[in-house]
Scaffold this motif. Structure first.
Motif, PDB file in Angstrom:
ATOM      1  N   THR A 306      90.632  26.300 120.688  1.00 26.72           N
ATOM      2  CA  THR A 306      90.904  25.990 119.839  1.00 26.72           C
ATOM      3  C   THR A 306      90.605  27.066 118.682  1.00 26.72           C
ATOM      4  O   THR A 306      90.739  27.959 118.463  1.00 26.72           O
ATOM      5  CB  THR A 306      91.085  25.019 119.254  1.00 26.72           C
ATOM      6  N   THR A 307      88.825  27.004 118.669  1.00 29.53           N
ATOM      7  CA  THR A 307      88.559  28.140 117.736  1.00 29.53           C
ATOM      8  C   THR A 307      88.296  29.495 118.156  1.00 29.53           C
ATOM      9  O   THR A 307      89.366  30.605 117.144  1.00 29.53           O
ATOM     10  CB  THR A 307      86.960  27.601 117.328  1.00 29.53           C
ATOM     11  N   PRO A 308      88.045  30.023 119.266  1.00 29.87           N
ATOM     12  CA  PRO A 308      88.703  31.347 119.676  1.00 29.87           C
ATOM     13  C   PRO A 308      89.912  31.634 118.984  1.00 29.87           C
ATOM     14  O   PRO A 308      90.235  33.710 118.938  1.00 29.87           O
ATOM     15  CB  PRO A 308      88.120  31.412 121.180  1.00 29.87           C
ATOM     16  N   VAL A 309      90.995  31.103 119.937  1.00 28.64           N
ATOM     17  CA  VAL A 309      92.300  31.671 119.157  1.00 28.64           C
ATOM     18  C   VAL A 309      92.686  31.413 118.011  1.00 28.64           C
ATOM     19  O   VAL A 309      92.998  32.764 118.066  1.00 28.64           O
ATOM     20  CB  VAL A 309      92.982  30.529 119.938  1.00 28.64           C
ATOM     21  N   GLN A 310      92.505  30.628 116.810  1.00 27.27           N
ATOM     22  CA  GLN A 310      92.464  30.755 115.976  1.00 27.27           C
ATOM     23  C   GLN A 310      91.800  32.061 115.853  1.00 27.27           C
ATOM     24  O   GLN A 310      92.540  32.636 114.833  1.00 27.27           O
ATOM     25  CB  GLN A 310      91.738  29.033 115.373  1.00 27.27           C
ATOM     26  N   MET A 311      90.344  32.180 115.584  1.00 20.92           N
ATOM     27  CA  MET A 311      89.743  33.373 115.598  1.00 20.92           C
ATOM     28  C   MET A 311      90.361  34.622 115.961  1.00 20.92           C
ATOM     29  O   MET A 311      90.485  35.075 115.014  1.00 20.92           O
ATOM     30  CB  MET A 311      88.717  33.607 115.601  1.00 20.92           C
ATOM     31  N   LEU A 312      91.537  34.905 117.286  1.00 21.15           N
ATOM     32  CA  LEU A 312      91.395  35.837 117.167  1.00 21.15           C
ATOM     33  C   LEU A 312      92.486  36.758 116.618  1.00 21.15           C
ATOM     34  O   LEU A 312      93.166  37.602 116.466  1.00 21.15           O
ATOM     35  CB  LEU A 312      91.762  35.897 118.202  1.00 21.15           C
ATOM     36  N   LEU A 313      93.222  35.498 116.548  1.00 21.42           N
ATOM     37  CA  LEU A 313      94.930  35.589 115.563  1.00 21.42           C
ATOM     38  C   LEU A 313      94.492  35.869 114.358  1.00 21.42           C
ATOM     39  O   LEU A 313      95.447  36.812 113.708  1.00 21.42           O
ATOM     40  CB  LEU A 313      95.481  34.123 115.659  1.00 21.42           C
ATOM     41  N   MET A 314      93.667  35.376 113.784  1.00 25.39           N
ATOM     42  CA  MET A 314      93.260  35.926 112.104  1.00 25.39           C
ATOM     43  C   MET A 314      92.818  37.084 112.289  1.00 25.39           C
ATOM     44  O   MET A 314      93.488  38.448 111.378  1.00 25.39           O
ATOM     45  CB  MET A 314      92.407  34.820 111.855  1.00 25.39           C
ATOM     46  N   ALA A 315      91.735  37.360 113.012  1.00 21.03           N
ATOM     47  CA  ALA A 315      91.533  38.943 113.699  1.00 21.03           C
ATOM     48  C   ALA A 315      92.740  40.071 113.633  1.00 21.03           C
ATOM     49  O   ALA A 315      92.642  41.295 112.989  1.00 21.03           O
ATOM     50  CB  ALA A 315      90.753  39.184 114.035  1.00 21.03           C
ATOM     51  N   LYS A 316      93.602  39.819 114.445  1.00 16.07           N
ATOM     52  CA  LYS A 316      94.983  40.600 115.094  1.00 16.07           C
ATOM     53  C   LYS A 316      95.159  40.600 113.597  1.00 16.07           C
ATOM     54  O   LYS A 316      96.195  41.884 113.504  1.00 16.07           O
ATOM     55  CB  LYS A 316      95.506  39.747 116.188  1.00 16.07           C
ATOM     56  N   ALA A 317      96.224  39.778 113.024  1.00 18.08           N
ATOM     57  CA  ALA A 317      96.576  39.850 111.651  1.00 18.08           C
ATOM     58  C   ALA A 317      96.482  40.899 110.395  1.00 18.08           C
ATOM     59  O   ALA A 317      96.663  41.004 109.748  1.00 18.08           O
ATOM     60  CB  ALA A 317      97.246  38.631 111.348  1.00 18.08           C
ATOM     61  N   GLU A 318      94.292  41.388 110.875  1.00 17.87           N
ATOM     62  CA  GLU A 318      93.939  41.909 109.782  1.00 17.87           C
ATOM     63  C   GLU A 318      93.854  41.401 108.342  1.00 17.87           C
ATOM     64  O   GLU A 318      93.234  40.766 108.410  1.00 17.87           O
ATOM     65  CB  GLU A 318      94.449  43.674 110.070  1.00 17.87           C
ATOM     66  N   GLN A 319      94.358  42.401 107.634  1.00 15.55           N
ATOM     67  CA  GLN A 319      94.465  41.856 106.510  1.00 15.55           C
ATOM     68  C   GLN A 319      95.613  40.603 105.553  1.00 15.55           C
ATOM     69  O   GLN A 319      94.970  40.175 103.965  1.00 15.55           O
ATOM     70  CB  GLN A 319      94.940  42.700 105.388  1.00 15.55           C
ATOM     71  N   ALA A 320      96.032  40.472 106.261  1.00 14.25           N
ATOM     72  CA  ALA A 320      96.305  39.151 106.052  1.00 14.25           C
ATOM     73  C   ALA A 320      96.676  38.094 107.470  1.00 14.25           C
ATOM     74  O   ALA A 320      97.731  37.699 108.423  1.00 14.25           O
ATOM     75  CB  ALA A 320      98.348  39.482 106.164  1.00 14.25           C
ATOM     76  N   PRO A 321      95.301  37.716 106.943  1.00 12.70           N
ATOM     77  CA  PRO A 321      95.696  36.742 108.674  1.00 12.70           C
ATOM     78  C   PRO A 321      96.498  34.990 108.447  1.00 12.70           C
ATOM     79  O   PRO A 321      96.450  34.091 109.449  1.00 12.70           O
ATOM     80  CB  PRO A 321      93.945  36.754 108.301  1.00 12.70           C
ATOM     81  N   THR A 322      96.561  34.623 107.085  1.00  8.35           N
ATOM     82  CA  THR A 322      97.144  33.423 106.920  1.00  8.35           C
ATOM     83  C   THR A 322      98.521  32.184 108.101  1.00  8.35           C
ATOM     84  O   THR A 322      97.931  31.987 108.256  1.00  8.35           O
ATOM     85  CB  THR A 322      97.601  32.874 105.318  1.00  8.35           C
ATOM     86  N   MET A 323      99.183  33.577 107.864  1.00  8.05           N
ATOM     87  CA  MET A 323     100.231  33.539 108.665  1.00  8.05           C
ATOM     88  C   MET A 323     100.085  33.038 110.079  1.00  8.05           C
ATOM     89  O   MET A 323     100.643  31.823 110.553  1.00  8.05           O
ATOM     90  CB  MET A 323     101.709  34.730 108.659  1.00  8.05           C
TER      91      MET A 323
END
Length: 417
Positions: A306-323
């Motif tokens: 769960t944690t690596p998937v969550q962090m990866l998505l937040m990183a790839k969304a760059e400056q707008a990671p909330t969505m």
């Protein structure tokens, strides 16, 4: 550890309790609103529907609202949804109340994950997020069994009222402990959607849906598998589910520091081990000891990734990671529905009660393949993915007006990557 992380963990505890407590109270709920147990089971789907719809919807609507205020609004909606569930006079209104209770789920986790990652130094961001997720795992050990026992003793409505009280405690904790984090200039739904519009986010969400689907293909039928194949007494299944929750907690504790050190290898390793354990469970379920060891490991690997998937998505969304962080929880619920459906198909086809384990292993393997494809698409990024974590925390400076020194930490992390 910042005390604000404790407040976020309380939120996660409440969410985890309300999400799963209905499953243990279906007979009581069915009797209370005058429907069959299978019909009452649709309430679980109602909550999942709320999560899938609410995560992107509420995150988008709240894209300009400062994170702390948005957390408070979402926690308030969570309380309202559970109070409405407790006082619902009939099945139709209860169904609607469960959808309402599920609406803030994904957005709370998404916003909470971003807030958690910005409360600590860049190299500890994943540990902060996993600390919040600990509330969800503890809910499976304490909250769900306690809520089930409460509902069985005093009526199913009392369980939802108890969850509402947890929500009020979370609301007070968030108001007291979480610091103000204003949004960046120009933040809004278009900004969030633009950040979501890249292939890395798509492949990450697909990894979550397929990979987690493997875990849920087994979890959905864990009780009948253990009673019909292993031969365990139905009275012992509550303890087995608590064991699964212990595994989830161990997996979450391991995932934080490992993700901070090496994001993608942690994700690859978690999916690979999950595939192997699920395949082994097909054979191990024949014997009590080996079955219980596998239950512990399945719970651990399910929460571990769960944690690596969550962090990866937040990183790839760059400056707008909330969505992206919120949409991940929509993906989890799609995985829940899809995994349960596929597991049910093979049982109905006559493959036996243990057959969902083979489905789960296959889905986990495909999820691993998707994760590797995502890594290849990155074009050979470094194994520690430090630059990606820095991007998430760099957003903290833009959104929160970071204190002096944070920018230097980010730059240092990027140079290290």
């Amino acid at each position: 550890m910042p005390l604000a992380l404790l407040a976020l963990a309380v939120v996660a505890f409440g969410i985890g309790t309300t999400e799963f407590v209905s499953m243990g109270l279906l007979p009581q709920i069915a009797d209370g609103v005058g429907v069959s147990v299978p019909q009452a089971g649709n309430l679980v789907s109602a909550y999942a529907l709320g999560v899938v719809v609410g995560a992107p919807l509420l995150t988008g609507l709240g894209a300009k609202i400062p994170h702390k205020r948005l957390l408070l609004l979402l926690a308030g909606l969570f309380v309202v949804g559970n109070v409405a569930s407790a006082v619902a006079p009939g099945f139709g209104t209860l169904f609607a109340a469960r959808v309402l209770a599920g609406l803030p789920h994904g957005a709370l986790f998404g916003v909470g994950a971003v807030v958690a990652s910005r409360l600590v130094a860049p190299e500890r961001a994943a540990r902060a997020v996993s600390t919040m997720f600990l509330g969800l795992t503890v809910a499976n050990i304490v909250g769900v069994p306690a809520g089930t026992a409460l509902g069985q003793q005093f009526g199913w409505r009392s369980a939802y009222l108890a969850v509402a009280v947890i929500g009020l405690v979370a609301l007070a904790s968030l108001a007291r402990l979480v610091p103000h984090q204003p949004r960046a200039e120009g933040a809004g739904i278009r900004h969030e959607l633009k950040a979501m519009g890249n292939r890395h986010i798509a492949i990450g969400l697909a990894t979550a849906v397929v990979g987690f689907g493997g875990c849920f293909a087994v979890y959905s039928y864990l009780v009948p598998m253990l009673t019909e194949v292993t031969g365990m007494a139905s009275s012992s299944t509550t303890l087995v589910l608590a064991l699964y929750g212990v595994g989830m907690t161990l997996g979450t504790l391991l995932a934080g520091p490992m993700t901070d050190r090496a994001l993608r290898p942690t994700l690859y390793g978690g999916l690979a081990v999950m595939a192997v354990v699920l395949f082994a469970f097909y054979f191990a379920v024949q014997h009590t000891v080996t079955a219980l060891v596998c239950v512990l490991l399945i719970g651990a690997m399910g929460s571990f990734i769960t944690t690596p998937v969550q962090m990866l998505l937040m990183a790839k969304a760059e400056q707008a990671p909330t969505m992206a962080a919120a949409s991940n929880h929509s993906a989890f619920n799609l995985a829940n529905a899809g995994g349960a459906w596929l597991g049910g198909l093979v049982i109905s086809a006559g493959w036996g009660w243990a057959s969902p384990a083979l489905v789960g292993a296959s889905l986990a393997a495909v999820g691993l393949g998707l994760a590797v494809v995502g890594g290849v698409m990155d074009g050979g990024r470094g194994p520690k993915e430090r630059g990606e974590r820095s991007t998430v925390v760099a957003g903290a400076g833009a959104d929160a007006g970071s204190a002096p020194g944070v920018g230097a930490q980010v730059a240092e992390a990027e140079r290290a990557g």
